[in-house]
Scaffold this motif. Structure first.
Motif, PDB file in Angstrom:
ATOM      1  N   SER A  40     -56.169  70.606  -5.367  1.00 16.30           N
ATOM      2  CA  SER A  40     -55.280  71.690  -4.985  1.00 16.30           C
ATOM      3  C   SER A  40     -55.947  72.439  -3.829  1.00 16.30           C
ATOM      4  O   SER A  40     -57.154  72.677  -3.860  1.00 16.30           O
ATOM      5  N   VAL A  41     -55.153  72.751  -2.806  1.00 20.19           N
ATOM      6  CA  VAL A  41     -55.662  73.454  -1.627  1.00 20.19           C
ATOM      7  C   VAL A  41     -54.785  74.672  -1.396  1.00 20.19           C
ATOM      8  O   VAL A  41     -53.560  74.591  -1.474  1.00 20.19           O
ATOM      9  N   ARG A  42     -55.423  75.787  -1.120  1.00 19.31           N
ATOM     10  CA  ARG A  42     -54.709  77.025  -0.803  1.00 19.31           C
ATOM     11  C   ARG A  42     -55.403  77.663   0.387  1.00 19.31           C
ATOM     12  O   ARG A  42     -56.602  77.966   0.316  1.00 19.31           O
ATOM     13  N   ILE A  43     -54.660  77.831   1.481  1.00 16.46           N
ATOM     14  CA  ILE A  43     -55.234  78.401   2.701  1.00 16.46           C
ATOM     15  C   ILE A  43     -54.362  79.579   3.126  1.00 16.46           C
ATOM     16  O   ILE A  43     -53.189  79.406   3.467  1.00 16.46           O
ATOM     17  N   ASP A  44     -54.938  80.765   3.071  1.00 16.51           N
ATOM     18  CA  ASP A  44     -54.200  81.963   3.459  1.00 16.51           C
ATOM     19  C   ASP A  44     -54.039  81.991   4.975  1.00 16.51           C
ATOM     20  O   ASP A  44     -55.008  81.793   5.706  1.00 16.51           O
ATOM     21  N   VAL A  45     -52.803  82.228   5.432  1.00 16.16           N
ATOM     22  CA  VAL A  45     -52.569  82.318   6.868  1.00 16.16           C
ATOM     23  C   VAL A  45     -52.156  83.732   7.291  1.00 16.16           C
ATOM     24  O   VAL A  45     -51.970  83.982   8.479  1.00 16.16           O
ATOM     25  N   GLU A  46     -52.064  84.642   6.343  1.00 18.39           N
ATOM     26  CA  GLU A  46     -51.779  86.040   6.687  1.00 18.39           C
ATOM     27  C   GLU A  46     -52.910  86.552   7.566  1.00 18.39           C
ATOM     28  O   GLU A  46     -54.083  86.310   7.300  1.00 18.39           O
ATOM     29  N   GLY A  47     -52.547  87.233   8.632  1.00 18.25           N
ATOM     30  CA  GLY A  47     -53.555  87.774   9.536  1.00 18.25           C
ATOM     31  C   GLY A  47     -54.118  86.741  10.508  1.00 18.25           C
ATOM     32  O   GLY A  47     -55.089  87.017  11.194  1.00 18.25           O
ATOM     33  N   THR A  48     -53.495  85.551  10.569  1.00 17.50           N
ATOM     34  CA  THR A  48     -53.915  84.516  11.510  1.00 17.50           C
ATOM     35  C   THR A  48     -52.770  84.238  12.480  1.00 17.50           C
ATOM     36  O   THR A  48     -51.668  84.757  12.323  1.00 17.50           O
ATOM     37  N   ASP A  49     -53.022  83.371  13.458  1.00 11.19           N
ATOM     38  CA  ASP A  49     -51.967  82.979  14.395  1.00 11.19           C
ATOM     39  C   ASP A  49     -50.828  82.244  13.700  1.00 11.19           C
ATOM     40  O   ASP A  49     -49.748  82.095  14.264  1.00 11.19           O
ATOM     41  N   LEU A  50     -51.059  81.759  12.481  1.00 13.78           N
ATOM     42  CA  LEU A  50     -50.041  81.004  11.752  1.00 13.78           C
ATOM     43  C   LEU A  50     -49.130  81.892  10.906  1.00 13.78           C
ATOM     44  O   LEU A  50     -48.152  81.406  10.350  1.00 13.78           O
ATOM     45  N   GLU A  51     -49.461  83.171  10.813  1.00 12.07           N
ATOM     46  CA  GLU A  51     -48.616  84.079  10.033  1.00 12.07           C
ATOM     47  C   GLU A  51     -47.193  84.035  10.600  1.00 12.07           C
ATOM     48  O   GLU A  51     -46.990  84.145  11.803  1.00 12.07           O
ATOM     49  N   GLY A  52     -46.220  83.842   9.729  1.00 12.41           N
ATOM     50  CA  GLY A  52     -44.828  83.780  10.138  1.00 12.41           C
ATOM     51  C   GLY A  52     -44.348  82.376  10.489  1.00 12.41           C
ATOM     52  O   GLY A  52     -43.164  82.167  10.691  1.00 12.41           O
ATOM     53  N   CYS A  53     -45.270  81.412  10.575  1.00 11.22           N
ATOM     54  CA  CYS A  53     -44.881  80.023  10.841  1.00 11.22           C
ATOM     55  C   CYS A  53     -44.609  79.329   9.504  1.00 11.22           C
ATOM     56  O   CYS A  53     -45.226  79.653   8.500  1.00 11.22           O
ATOM     57  N   ASP A  54     -43.704  78.383   9.535  1.00 11.60           N
ATOM     58  CA  ASP A  54     -43.331  77.679   8.313  1.00 11.60           C
ATOM     59  C   ASP A  54     -43.756  76.217   8.384  1.00 11.60           C
ATOM     60  O   ASP A  54     -43.586  75.576   9.415  1.00 11.60           O
ATOM     61  N   PHE A  55     -44.310  75.720   7.313  1.00 10.72           N
ATOM     62  CA  PHE A  55     -44.612  74.297   7.181  1.00 10.72           C
ATOM     63  C   PHE A  55     -43.560  73.732   6.239  1.00 10.72           C
ATOM     64  O   PHE A  55     -43.553  74.055   5.047  1.00 10.72           O
ATOM     65  N   ASP A  74     -45.267  82.548   0.843  1.00 17.32           N
ATOM     66  CA  ASP A  74     -46.004  83.817   0.772  1.00 17.32           C
ATOM     67  C   ASP A  74     -47.217  83.845   1.701  1.00 17.32           C
ATOM     68  O   ASP A  74     -48.322  84.220   1.304  1.00 17.32           O
ATOM     69  N   MET A  75     -47.015  83.389   2.951  1.00 16.60           N
ATOM     70  CA  MET A  75     -48.066  83.383   3.977  1.00 16.60           C
ATOM     71  C   MET A  75     -49.294  82.583   3.556  1.00 16.60           C
ATOM     72  O   MET A  75     -50.428  82.932   3.883  1.00 16.60           O
ATOM     73  N   THR A  76     -49.042  81.497   2.823  1.00 16.41           N
ATOM     74  CA  THR A  76     -50.117  80.626   2.357  1.00 16.41           C
ATOM     75  C   THR A  76     -49.691  79.176   2.515  1.00 16.41           C
ATOM     76  O   THR A  76     -48.559  78.821   2.194  1.00 16.41           O
TER      77      THR A  76
END
Length: 105
Positions: A40-55, A74-76
């Motif tokens: 299981s992998v969880r990478i927070d993207v809040e506060g990064t350039d990826l915040e608001g991007c969707d995978f 949820d920005m992760t």
């Protein structure tokens, strides 16, 4: 350098680039094991350039132990994968992060 070393070195550099004295105190990267078995992998993207991007969710199922699921919520960035697919899961994150990074568009 093999793919696993390459993606791990990239992830280390990405994480280091996010650390600004604040980000690393609230967010980060978590890699854990699953009991089915897998990762299981969880990478927070809040506060990064990826915040608001969707995978967009990906479900790749090849066999009982050869599978990867990845999505954002949820920005992760989340991924779950079979026991031999951790490199593939991390490579999905790298591909998305480098594709969606504003500097690399």
């Amino acid at each position: 350098m093999n793919e696993a070393e390459n993606v791990l070195e990239w992830l280390q550099a990405w994480y280091s680039a996010q650390c600004n004295g604040d980000w690393e105190h609230e967010w980060g990267v978590e890699i854990d094991t699953l009991d089915n078995p897998g990762w299981s992998v969880r990478i927070d993207v809040e506060g990064t350039d990826l915040e608001g991007c969707d995978f967009p969710r990906q479900d790749i199922k090849r066999s009982r132990n050869d599978w990867v699921m990845a999505w954002t919520s949820d920005m992760t960035f989340h991924a779950a994968c079979g026991p031999g697919n951790l490199t593939e899961a991390l490579a999905l994150f790298r591909g998305w992060a480098t594709e969606d990074a504003p500097d690399e568009r």
